[in-house]
Design a protein around this motif. Structure first.
Motif, PDB file in Angstrom:
ATOM      1  N   HIS A 234     -24.963 -41.967 -43.139  1.00 39.87           N
ATOM      2  CA  HIS A 234     -25.545 -42.990 -42.637  1.00 39.87           C
ATOM      3  C   HIS A 234     -25.074 -44.563 -42.888  1.00 39.87           C
ATOM      4  CE1 HIS A 234     -28.893 -46.260 -42.360  1.00 39.87           C
ATOM      5  NE2 HIS A 234     -29.371 -45.428 -41.690  1.00 39.87           N
ATOM      6  N   ASP A 235     -24.491 -44.611 -43.719  1.00 37.68           N
ATOM      7  CA  ASP A 235     -23.942 -46.104 -44.285  1.00 37.68           C
ATOM      8  C   ASP A 235     -22.613 -46.192 -43.743  1.00 37.68           C
ATOM      9  OD1 ASP A 235     -26.088 -46.578 -45.731  1.00 37.68           O
ATOM     10  OD2 ASP A 235     -25.209 -46.821 -47.553  1.00 37.68           O
ATOM     11  N   ALA A 236     -21.854 -44.969 -43.614  1.00 39.25           N
ATOM     12  CA  ALA A 236     -20.470 -44.977 -42.784  1.00 39.25           C
ATOM     13  C   ALA A 236     -20.618 -45.256 -41.568  1.00 39.25           C
ATOM     14  CB  ALA A 236     -19.635 -43.686 -43.200  1.00 39.25           C
ATOM     15  N   ILE A 237     -21.645 -44.743 -40.804  1.00 39.57           N
ATOM     16  CA  ILE A 237     -21.822 -44.928 -39.330  1.00 39.57           C
ATOM     17  C   ILE A 237     -22.018 -46.418 -39.121  1.00 39.57           C
ATOM     18  CG2 ILE A 237     -23.429 -44.190 -37.582  1.00 39.57           C
ATOM     19  CD1 ILE A 237     -23.398 -41.309 -38.831  1.00 39.57           C
ATOM     20  N   ARG A 238     -23.273 -46.939 -40.102  1.00 39.32           N
ATOM     21  CA  ARG A 238     -23.646 -48.074 -39.904  1.00 39.32           C
ATOM     22  C   ARG A 238     -22.536 -49.071 -40.019  1.00 39.32           C
ATOM     23  NH1 ARG A 238     -27.501 -51.004 -44.409  1.00 39.32           N
ATOM     24  NH2 ARG A 238     -26.895 -52.965 -44.327  1.00 39.32           N
ATOM     25  N   VAL A 239     -21.603 -49.062 -41.027  1.00 42.27           N
ATOM     26  CA  VAL A 239     -20.340 -49.755 -41.308  1.00 42.27           C
ATOM     27  C   VAL A 239     -19.564 -49.685 -40.079  1.00 42.27           C
ATOM     28  CG1 VAL A 239     -18.496 -50.395 -42.380  1.00 42.27           C
ATOM     29  CG2 VAL A 239     -20.607 -49.852 -43.654  1.00 42.27           C
ATOM     30  N   TYR A 240     -19.349 -48.832 -39.429  1.00 43.60           N
ATOM     31  CA  TYR A 240     -18.422 -48.252 -38.464  1.00 43.60           C
ATOM     32  C   TYR A 240     -19.094 -49.287 -37.240  1.00 43.60           C
ATOM     33  CZ  TYR A 240     -16.140 -45.897 -34.506  1.00 43.60           C
ATOM     34  OH  TYR A 240     -15.534 -45.581 -33.143  1.00 43.60           O
ATOM     35  N   GLU A 241     -20.416 -49.201 -37.012  1.00 39.14           N
ATOM     36  CA  GLU A 241     -20.937 -49.635 -35.908  1.00 39.14           C
ATOM     37  C   GLU A 241     -20.840 -51.272 -36.098  1.00 39.14           C
ATOM     38  OE1 GLU A 241     -24.004 -46.229 -34.552  1.00 39.14           O
ATOM     39  OE2 GLU A 241     -24.876 -47.933 -35.545  1.00 39.14           O
ATOM     40  N   ASP A 242     -21.161 -51.757 -37.229  1.00 41.43           N
ATOM     41  CA  ASP A 242     -21.137 -53.369 -37.582  1.00 41.43           C
ATOM     42  C   ASP A 242     -19.722 -53.860 -37.457  1.00 41.43           C
ATOM     43  OD1 ASP A 242     -23.779 -52.998 -37.597  1.00 41.43           O
ATOM     44  OD2 ASP A 242     -23.821 -53.262 -39.682  1.00 41.43           O
ATOM     45  N   LEU A 243     -18.921 -53.266 -38.412  1.00 39.65           N
ATOM     46  CA  LEU A 243     -17.697 -53.952 -38.790  1.00 39.65           C
ATOM     47  C   LEU A 243     -16.587 -53.401 -37.935  1.00 39.65           C
ATOM     48  CD1 LEU A 243     -17.774 -54.182 -42.757  1.00 39.65           C
ATOM     49  CD2 LEU A 243     -18.415 -55.831 -40.816  1.00 39.65           C
ATOM     50  N   VAL A 244     -16.811 -52.138 -37.404  1.00 33.20           N
ATOM     51  CA  VAL A 244     -15.377 -51.706 -36.474  1.00 33.20           C
ATOM     52  C   VAL A 244     -15.678 -52.119 -35.260  1.00 33.20           C
ATOM     53  CG1 VAL A 244     -14.050 -49.929 -36.000  1.00 33.20           C
ATOM     54  CG2 VAL A 244     -14.796 -50.140 -38.275  1.00 33.20           C
ATOM     55  N   LEU A 245     -16.814 -51.334 -34.583  1.00 34.37           N
ATOM     56  CA  LEU A 245     -17.118 -51.542 -33.189  1.00 34.37           C
ATOM     57  C   LEU A 245     -17.471 -53.164 -32.762  1.00 34.37           C
ATOM     58  CD1 LEU A 245     -18.992 -48.267 -32.088  1.00 34.37           C
ATOM     59  CD2 LEU A 245     -16.355 -48.923 -31.930  1.00 34.37           C
TER      60      LEU A 245
END
Ligand SMILES: Nc1nc2c(ncn2[C@@H]2O[C@H](COP(=O)(O)OP(=O)(O)OP(=O)(O)O)[C@@H](O)[C@H]2O)c(=O)[nH]1
Ligand SMILES: [Mg+2]
Length: 209
Positions: A44-55
């Protein structure tokens, strides 16, 4: 490369804090930042960080992020047997050149601490909405962490949390160590948080004073 461990109870604001710190360190200090998340049974957290900070914000590249699913009790993976996280650090370092890695522990109890092998500097995040009994009740994680962040102060009035009592208790159980009161929702206290973190990075030789 400085390794900063972020820990604290479930939902206290660890991922939110890591997202804030990453944006600050990249945009304002020009540092290369990596992130390792530890979730017990999800990504969950990795996906959230990916969506927020990477994408969305494009603050870090996808190669700077690694999400772990530890499967067991959270502190095992950051203290008793940190091998999974140590391997993740190695993987990140091989992929890209980093100045700072922020490591989020899975939500845990107040006794949780990072192995010194894994983190050079640790931040314990408490949630004001859980009431003002902590930090006064103690706990090794709260006492031993380099920085105590008391988050969600915007919620203090709703649970009758006395911030002054929390401040005095923090000084009592953590003499000579910093405590910062913040709200990642309203932005209160975030300038002070940046000031404290910057001071620590200067001490580590990562930033010029
Ligand atoms: N009102 C308020 N809500 C906050 C604040 N900081 C975080 N939150 C909210 O609190 C919830 C939990 O935040 P997270 O950052 O996911 O907390 P966490 O410690 O990473 O949670 P776990 O990894 O699941 O243990 C989210 O819904 C956030 O939006 C704050 O300062 N004030
Ligand atoms: Mg989290």
């Amino acid at each position: 490369m400085i390794k900063i461990g972020v820990l604290g109870p479930v939902g206290s604001g660890k991922t939110s804090l890591i997202e804030f710190l990453t944006k600050y360190l990249v945009k304002e200090e020009g540092l290369k930042v990596g992130i390792i998340t530890n979730d017990v049974v999800s990504s969950h957290d990795a996906i959230r960080v990916y969506e927020d900070l990477v994408l969305k914000e494009k603050v870090i590249g996808r190669e700077n992020l690694l999400g772990l699913v530890t499967g067991g009790c959270p502190h095992t993976a950051i203290r008793e047997d940190p091998s999974m996280n140590l391997r993740a650090l190695e993987t990140l370092s091989k992929r890209t050149n980093l100045d700072v890695v922020l490591i989020e522990s899975g939500g845990d109890n107040v006794m949780s601490t990072f192995s010194p092998l894994l983190a050079d500097y640790t931040i314990f995040v408490l949630d004001t909405a859980a009431g003002d009994k902590y930090p006064g009740k103690g706990g090794l994680g709260i006492i031993e962490s380099d920085l105590l962040v008391i988050n969600k102060i915007d919620l203090a009035p709703y649970v009758n949390a006395d911030l002054n009592k929390m401040k005095l208790d923090a000084i009592k159980i953590r003499p000579n160590k910093p405590t910062v009161f913040i709200s990642l929702k309203t932005g209160e206290g975030l300038d002070e948080l940046k000031r404290v973190i910057k001071e620590e990075l200067i001490l580590e030789g990562l930033l010029k004073g």
